[in-house]
Design a protein around this motif. Sequence first.
Motif, PDB file in Angstrom:
ATOM      1  N   ILE B  20       0.824  -1.206   0.000  1.00  0.00           N
ATOM      2  CA  ILE B  20       0.000   0.000   0.000  1.00  0.00           C
ATOM      3  C   ILE B  20       0.857   1.254   0.000  1.00  0.00           C
ATOM      4  O   ILE B  20       0.641   2.179  -0.775  1.00  0.00           O
ATOM      5  CB  ILE B  20      -0.957  -0.009   1.214  1.00  0.00           C
ATOM      6  N   THR B  27      -3.157   4.297  -3.708  1.00  0.00           N
ATOM      7  CA  THR B  27      -3.715   4.367  -2.367  1.00  0.00           C
ATOM      8  C   THR B  27      -4.495   5.657  -2.177  1.00  0.00           C
ATOM      9  O   THR B  27      -5.629   5.643  -1.707  1.00  0.00           O
ATOM     10  CB  THR B  27      -2.583   4.278  -1.332  1.00  0.00           C
ATOM     11  N   THR B  30      -7.697   5.805  -4.343  1.00  0.00           N
ATOM     12  CA  THR B  30      -8.669   4.871  -3.784  1.00  0.00           C
ATOM     13  C   THR B  30      -9.327   5.468  -2.558  1.00  0.00           C
ATOM     14  O   THR B  30     -10.553   5.459  -2.412  1.00  0.00           O
ATOM     15  CB  THR B  30      -7.945   3.579  -3.368  1.00  0.00           C
ATOM     16  N   ILE B  31      -8.496   5.978  -1.676  1.00  0.00           N
ATOM     17  CA  ILE B  31      -9.014   6.509  -0.421  1.00  0.00           C
ATOM     18  C   ILE B  31      -9.954   7.674  -0.682  1.00  0.00           C
ATOM     19  O   ILE B  31     -11.030   7.751  -0.092  1.00  0.00           O
ATOM     20  CB  ILE B  31      -7.838   6.908   0.508  1.00  0.00           C
ATOM     21  N   ILE B 310     -12.535   1.733  -6.304  1.00  0.00           N
ATOM     22  CA  ILE B 310     -11.458   0.941  -5.701  1.00  0.00           C
ATOM     23  C   ILE B 310     -11.142  -0.264  -6.573  1.00  0.00           C
ATOM     24  O   ILE B 310      -9.980  -0.566  -6.852  1.00  0.00           O
ATOM     25  CB  ILE B 310     -11.850   0.458  -4.284  1.00  0.00           C
ATOM     26  N   SER B 314      -7.789  -0.936  -8.400  1.00  0.00           N
ATOM     27  CA  SER B 314      -7.146  -2.183  -8.032  1.00  0.00           C
ATOM     28  C   SER B 314      -6.790  -2.989  -9.282  1.00  0.00           C
ATOM     29  O   SER B 314      -5.723  -3.600  -9.354  1.00  0.00           O
ATOM     30  CB  SER B 314      -8.073  -2.975  -7.116  1.00  0.00           C
ATOM     31  N   GLU B 345      -5.994  -6.147   0.916  1.00  0.00           N
ATOM     32  CA  GLU B 345      -5.578  -4.776   0.590  1.00  0.00           C
ATOM     33  C   GLU B 345      -6.785  -3.907   0.304  1.00  0.00           C
ATOM     34  O   GLU B 345      -6.905  -2.793   0.794  1.00  0.00           O
ATOM     35  CB  GLU B 345      -4.669  -4.779  -0.642  1.00  0.00           C
ATOM     36  N   ASN B 346      -7.698  -4.463  -0.513  1.00  0.00           N
ATOM     37  CA  ASN B 346      -8.915  -3.730  -0.884  1.00  0.00           C
ATOM     38  C   ASN B 346      -9.763  -3.396   0.332  1.00  0.00           C
ATOM     39  O   ASN B 346     -10.194  -2.266   0.511  1.00  0.00           O
ATOM     40  CB  ASN B 346      -9.754  -4.585  -1.828  1.00  0.00           C
ATOM     41  N   LEU B 349      -8.038  -0.832   2.582  1.00  0.00           N
ATOM     42  CA  LEU B 349      -8.104   0.527   2.032  1.00  0.00           C
ATOM     43  C   LEU B 349      -9.512   1.091   2.178  1.00  0.00           C
ATOM     44  O   LEU B 349      -9.698   2.250   2.545  1.00  0.00           O
ATOM     45  CB  LEU B 349      -7.715   0.524   0.558  1.00  0.00           C
ATOM     46  N   THR B 350     -10.510   0.252   1.884  1.00  0.00           N
ATOM     47  CA  THR B 350     -11.900   0.703   1.966  1.00  0.00           C
ATOM     48  C   THR B 350     -12.234   1.129   3.387  1.00  0.00           C
ATOM     49  O   THR B 350     -12.813   2.188   3.612  1.00  0.00           O
ATOM     50  CB  THR B 350     -12.844  -0.417   1.525  1.00  0.00           C
ATOM     51  N   ALA B 353     -10.347   4.319   4.388  1.00  0.00           N
ATOM     52  CA  ALA B 353     -10.977   5.480   3.755  1.00  0.00           C
ATOM     53  C   ALA B 353     -12.333   5.740   4.395  1.00  0.00           C
ATOM     54  O   ALA B 353     -12.706   6.887   4.630  1.00  0.00           O
ATOM     55  CB  ALA B 353     -11.139   5.239   2.260  1.00  0.00           C
ATOM     56  N   SER B 401     -16.316  -4.399  -0.999  1.00  0.00           N
ATOM     57  CA  SER B 401     -14.904  -4.335  -1.381  1.00  0.00           C
ATOM     58  C   SER B 401     -14.340  -5.738  -1.570  1.00  0.00           C
ATOM     59  O   SER B 401     -13.433  -5.928  -2.360  1.00  0.00           O
ATOM     60  CB  SER B 401     -14.093  -3.525  -0.370  1.00  0.00           C
TER      61      SER B 401
END
Lengths: 231, 424
Positions: B20, B27, B30-31, B310, B314, B345-346, B349-350, B353, B401
């Motif tokens: 990340i 990143t 996505t955020i 995302i 991704s 990771e997804n 990050l979700t 965020a 996600s």
Amino acid sequence: MIKLENIHKSYKMGSSALHVLKGINFEVESGELVAIMGSSGSGKSTLLNILGMLDIADKGLYQLDGTPIEKLNEKRAARYRNHFLGFVFQSFNLINYKSALENVALPLYYQGVGRKERQKSAMELLERVGLEPWAKHLPNELSGGQKQRVAIARALVSKPKVVLADEPTGALDSKTSYEVMELIKEINNEGKTILVVTHERDISQMCNRIVRLRDGEVAEDFLTSNRVINH
Amino acid sequence: MSSFRVLFDRDTWQEIFGSISNNKTRTVITIIGVLWGVFIYIALSGSAKGLDNGFERMFQDIAMNSMFVWAQSTSIPYEGFKIGRPIGLKLSDVEYLRKQVPEIQFIAPRHNRGVFGSSSVTVKRKNQSNNYNLYGDFPEFTKIATKRIFDNGRFINDQDILNARKVAVIGEQTAEELFEQGEDPVGEYIQIDNIYFQVIGVHKYVPGGGFEQAGDIFIPFETFRKLYNTGDSVGWFSIAAYDHVDVVQVEEDILLALKRKHRVSPKDNRAFGSFNLGEAFHQIMGFANGMTLISLIVGIATLLAGIIGIGNISLISVKERTKEIGIRRALGATPGEVKVQIIIENIFLTLLAGAMGLVLGAGVLSIINIATQSLEDFPYTNPTVPLIYLFGVVVLMVLLSTLIGLIPAQRAVNIRPIDALREE
């Protein structure tokens, strides 16, 4: 250690198929240092991929340390790769955001080895290839030769039965090439079986045995003078 | 698969943090996507709730099942009467309506000066003078619409009516304008249209969307009647029905009874006017509920767009990391391990965020709350997001996600290590 019998491989190119390997037969004993030579298109990369379980032969028998390698699912293939094989690539293929030490330790991560132990083993191997002071450096802070030595350390860290090197000197100048080959020979002297794919004559001469491919078949298979010196 | 062990493995997280923090652009983008989605969701549903609370507050002092009824003039000739005959409500209507419509709980006849076309009254005290609206009321009125009287004061009582006392309940604003600061108006005298009244209480003005104001003065109905010589006429009725009855039906019954008594055609819809607060309240609450629903839909849709974003990023990042994934697989990562890493990771990050969006949304809501606290007329109180919505959004985020993450994860696994490593 390695046994290949009548290996065939063809690739589909649109409607026609390209027959790359047309029945490869050879065996490699434990502790050998074999150069696989051939001009581009001779099928040497394909053969290496099959040896490395990165690709599957259409036909034929492949035994690695007595284990038949066939119809593996991806998960088994990954496990076998991890335990049996170490890879050294022409373009080093280090993960650019990981330090030399982390790169070397990565195969052990996939073996489920604990962090402390991983770092210890990785450090030992970096020492072995003479890069201990560079352990914390990122790949782009290393020279080509250093990168390849990190890659060799990574190939050895999982204590594989066979190391497969795909043009390990292809991206290096001749002086560095010789240094890397010296390292490979040293490792071979310690008993590791190593296959080196190369198209450079002088590199192949540093190995104990040369298998020359031409048009998807084994054209020549002979021992070099090195073997005599080593034994 | 050992996915759950992987979740609690420090190394997994080290790998994920590494990946990340080393794909910063991805990143950040996505955020931003999810952060925005959650922010909109929180801000909208919180505001909708604030609006809801605001309306509730506005109506809290009025009986939900209350209505006003007043008289106009006929629009249909009936029983020999001409069209356009003006109708006046009478005090005797009270007893009649009570008999005819038993659903009535309280009925308060009212009079007024200053609101419906009549001129307001002049109120004097010492050398201060001003115009205010004046109401003539029965004590029952407070049963229909709460009047908040400041301490040591009271509203009109039965004795005031019986004796037609000259007493007055004045408004906050009246007290402020006619009295010195710190002076207690209760017990003091004011002049309403040159007649002395004793102040018995000060009411706190509560905005209710009606026509009442902070300066309104209330005097006993009887006193009003004598003062302005209104006889037995009534300005309008404030009526509250019992809690469980259908206010719309009661309203119809009342109008019908009045038409009967005043000899107006049952079909004449203009002779009497009425305003049903219960109905109005339901309409407004319906509007508020609609707002809540819309905000929920818009919020979730925005969130969805963020999560799809995302997935999109991704996918691109998997493409960018083809080589890295190839190396990992050559070194012995199983397809499962690669998949799990990308999905975690997804999700990570979700959620990260999402948490940021949550904090931002909550911050904006509290700023709006502080900014609108002093605005009494603005129907916006205590904007909060119900916990169930928050919980729902977290579950939704993890679920979506994961689902979205499956696509790039599968893509990553489909990349053959050889192809990945050959790519220069």
